[in-house]
Scaffold this motif. Structure first.
Motif: not given
Length: 241
Positions: A182, A185-186, A189-190, A192-193, A196
């Motif tokens: 998390e 993600k800040k 973001e790319r 992070y996804w 995931r």
């Protein structure tokens, strides 16, 4: 040609290393308990105790053989041997601890018999204790070779080992790993996804290769005999046609 960092770790090398390191690592290897990819062990220290118990078990090797390979075997007549065999746990032997998920061992109903993972390199997050042969170190269940909460993990996450550790921790719902993701993600973001998506794929994947076999020596001989007999019949028919 030099070996790539991960290609040097194989199950064959793990087997060789565990036989040479088990005494100093504090593990007794139980006679006649080995299968294709597992072996029963008992955790004991110091090394002198390991050697003492090993000698004891080899003096009762026939009873060990009966305990692991005969379903109707009587209980060993030596109370100490009987207690040791009951306390032993099967360990799965892998090249890398992440192979535990590669082979979907966490999905198999009968994998609850495993109490330890023995591997060349500990590059994941497991619900079982791990004995890493690379540095002869034992990790507790859910303990990783690189601490996810440490400042160095931010850099380690970009390496193959660190990434594999993060995926394994997220796959198991580890709270520290989820908090790390998390926070990532800040900043990215790319990334992070992408992570995931990898975790989702890991949880939904179905292993399509050849599963690890856990046959005893007797079972392997029985299968080999059936195959040999089948080949003899096949070639006999071909010659007569």
């Amino acid at each position: 040609m030099t070996e790539r960092p991960f290609s040097r770790y194989t199950r064959e090398k793990s087997w060789a290393a565990l036989y040479s390191q088990h005494i100093n690592a504090g593990y007794v290897l139980i006679p006649h308990s080995r299968t294709n990819n597992s072996i029963a062990v008992i955790r004991r220290e110091p090394a002198e105790k390991v050697q003492e118990i090993t000698r004891k078990l080899y003096e009762h090797a026939d009873q060990c053989d009966a305990f692991f390979n005969q379903s109707d075997a009587d209980e060993p007549n030596d109370p100490e041997v009987a207690d040791l065999l009951k306390r032993s746990k099967h360990a799965v032997v892998l090249a890398r601890s992440s192979d535990y998920y590669h082979y979907h061992l966490d999905d198999k109903e009968d994998m609850g018999v495993f109490g330890l993972v023995i591997c060349g390199i500990h590059d994941s997050y497991l619900q079982l204790p791990v004995w890493e042969l690379r540095n002869n170190k034992r990790y507790a269940a859910r303990e990783t070779s690189i601490d996810i909460s440490s400042p160095v993990f931010e850099h380690a996450r970009k390496t193959q080992v660190g990434h594999s550790i993060l995926l394994g921790a997220l796959h198991n719902g580890d709270k520290i790993a989820k908090a790390f993701l998390e926070a990532l993600k800040k900043r990215q973001e790319r990334t992070y996804w992408r992570i995931r998506a990898e975790v989702d794929a890991m949880q939904e994947a179905q292993y399509r290769g050849r599963h690890l076999a856990f046959m005893t020596e007797l079972e392997r001989k029985e299968v080999g005999a059936k195959i040999s007999q089948g080949l003899k019949l096949y070639y006999a028919k071909r010659r007569s046609s």
